[in-house]
Design an enzyme around this catalytic site. Structure first.
Site, PDB file in Angstrom:
ATOM      1  N   ASN A  83       3.422   9.784  -0.625  1.00  0.00           N
ATOM      2  CA  ASN A  83       4.701   9.116  -0.336  1.00  0.00           C
ATOM      3  C   ASN A  83       5.318   8.582  -1.608  1.00  0.00           C
ATOM      4  OD1 ASN A  83       5.213   5.957  -0.314  1.00  0.00           O
ATOM      5  ND2 ASN A  83       3.007   6.287  -0.073  1.00  0.00           N
ATOM      6  N   ASN A 112       3.338  -8.835   2.744  1.00  0.00           N
ATOM      7  CA  ASN A 112       3.166  -8.221   1.431  1.00  0.00           C
ATOM      8  C   ASN A 112       4.513  -8.312   0.708  1.00  0.00           C
ATOM      9  OD1 ASN A 112       3.504  -5.843  -0.372  1.00  0.00           O
ATOM     10  ND2 ASN A 112       1.427  -5.325   0.240  1.00  0.00           N
ATOM     11  N   CYS A 148       2.342  -0.632  -6.753  1.00  0.00           N
ATOM     12  CA  CYS A 148       2.959   0.544  -6.130  1.00  0.00           C
ATOM     13  C   CYS A 148       3.263   1.580  -7.206  1.00  0.00           C
ATOM     14  CB  CYS A 148       4.250   0.153  -5.411  1.00  0.00           C
ATOM     15  SG  CYS A 148       5.036   1.594  -4.681  1.00  0.00           S
ATOM     16  N   THR A 217      -2.077   3.310  -3.319  1.00  0.00           N
ATOM     17  CA  THR A 217      -2.231   4.770  -3.436  1.00  0.00           C
ATOM     18  C   THR A 217      -2.541   5.162  -4.887  1.00  0.00           C
ATOM     19  OG1 THR A 217       0.165   4.890  -3.680  1.00  0.00           O
ATOM     20  CG2 THR A 217      -0.712   5.282  -1.494  1.00  0.00           C
TER      21      THR A 217
END
Ligand SMILES: Cc1cc2nc3c(=O)[nH]c(=O)nc-3n(C[C@H](O)[C@H](O)[C@H](O)COP(=O)(O)O)c2cc1C
Length: 326
Positions: A83, A112, A148, A217
């Site tokens: 993603n 978050n 991220c 991720t």
């Protein structure tokens, strides 16, 4: 009531699964990871489906669109996903309205927090503080997301110096001493990066951060066999599992802070593995996409069976027992 029917079908409660952590009691250690309920729209329904806790967000101060579509790819041969959503969301004020009307939830809820995609170091501190203050009264704890891989790299948010500024600014506003956790990434291939992670954990301890969420991720696409494997974006699910678990174990070995383990969990066995390698709590995103609404029930039931088979009375007893240091 439909809600009660759903609960009695999906929830599995057992005393062996209760976990005390972050000043809250978790009915079971299996939670839904950040990104699934970015705007707090389905939080209660996720708890109805048997999750022991849920994370809303990432929430940014204002609404933003994130990357253009397509931005989400299934990797069916790998049981993974890529993603590059990049913090699409409705912003803190909308999430506040939802959380206000949510009423009592029977399990802990976290929020978050992220910065706006284009914010540099100075604005970023303000961004985190704004979301923290706007939503302060609602969650049981907060998670600061500095890991991220899809947001534009305006600067290194996870550097110990930047973390120190952000944690300091948030703790100054933390009038009721709400637990704050920080979410880290899994990509620590080089010695320098590992040293940075160790330093980040030290900085977290110095600022009274209460837990580490590991991991976000990965940027490593090398294991992927599926079509779309080379689309840019963060990889989740099975291709991430081992790296994420190694990161959990590494952090468990260097701090007494509880670790919330995330990455590639999709069964009781994989959840049990993460817990035995140091996770006090576990979160899931990709596994839920592939396995569907019964997953939390399957895992919680399966965990009790695994505990019984191995002769343990409670999940708390097995946290970290497979760690090299233990
Ligand atoms: C589509 C998607 C969106 C995500 N959005 C967020 C997010 O907004 N904030 C965040 O901290 N993590 C986000 N994540 C990362 C997950 O919370 C989790 O750390 C990661 O996917 C590894 O867990 P999994 O293997 O169970 O998916 C997202 C993951 C996916 C797949």
């Amino acid at each position: 009531m439909v809600r009660e029917k759903i609960r009695s079908h999906y929830q599995f409660n057992h005393r062996a699964l209760k976990m005390e952590c972050l000043d809250s009691e978790f009915p079971n250690p299996i939670g839904i990871a950040a990104g699934f309920d970015k705007n707090g729209e389905i939080t209660k329904s996720l708890i109805d489906l048997g999750f022991g806790f849920a994370e809303i967000g990432t929430v940014t101060p204002d609404a933003q669109d994130g990357e253009s579509k397509p931005r989400l790819f299934r990797l069916p041969k790998d049981a993974g996903m890529i993603n590059r959503l990049a913090f699409n969301g409705e912003g803190a004020d909308r999430v506040k309205m939802r959380m206000k009307s949510m009423g009592n939830v029977s399990a802990p809820i976290s929020v978050n927090i992220g910065k706006m995609n284009q914010s540099g170091p100075e604005d970023a501190v303000e961004d985190y503080v704004k979301v923290f203050e706007t939503l302060y009264e609602f969650p049981d704890y907060f998670v600061i997301n500095v890991s991220c891989p899809n947001t534009p790299e305006v600067y290194d948010e996870s550097s110990p110096e930047r973390l120190s500024e952000v944690f300091g600014a948030l703790q100054e506003k933390n009038r009721e001493n709400k637990p704050i956790a920080v979410k880290v990434g899994p990509d620590y291939g080089s010695k320098e990066k590992r040293a940075n992670l160790s330093k980040a954990i030290e900085v977290a301890e110095e600022h009274d951060i209460k837990a580490i969420v590991a991991t976000n991720t990965t940027t490593d696409h090398s294991q992927i066999k599926s079509k779309h494997g080379q689309e840019w974006g963060g990889v989740s699910g099975k291709p991430l599992e081992q790296k994420a678990t190694e990161t959990v174990e590494y952090i468990y070995g260097m701090t007494d802070l509880p670790v919330i383990g995330v990455g590639g969990v999709d069964s009781a066995e994989s959840a049990y593995r993460k817990i035995r390698r140091g996770a006090s709590l576990v979160q899931i995103y990709t596994g839920f996409v592939y396995k569907g609404p019964s997953l939390a029930r399957q895992i919680t039931r399966g965990l009790v069976e695994l505990l019984e088979k191995d002769g343990y009375a409670s999940i708390e007893e097995v946290v970290g027992i497979d760690c090299k240091e233990a």
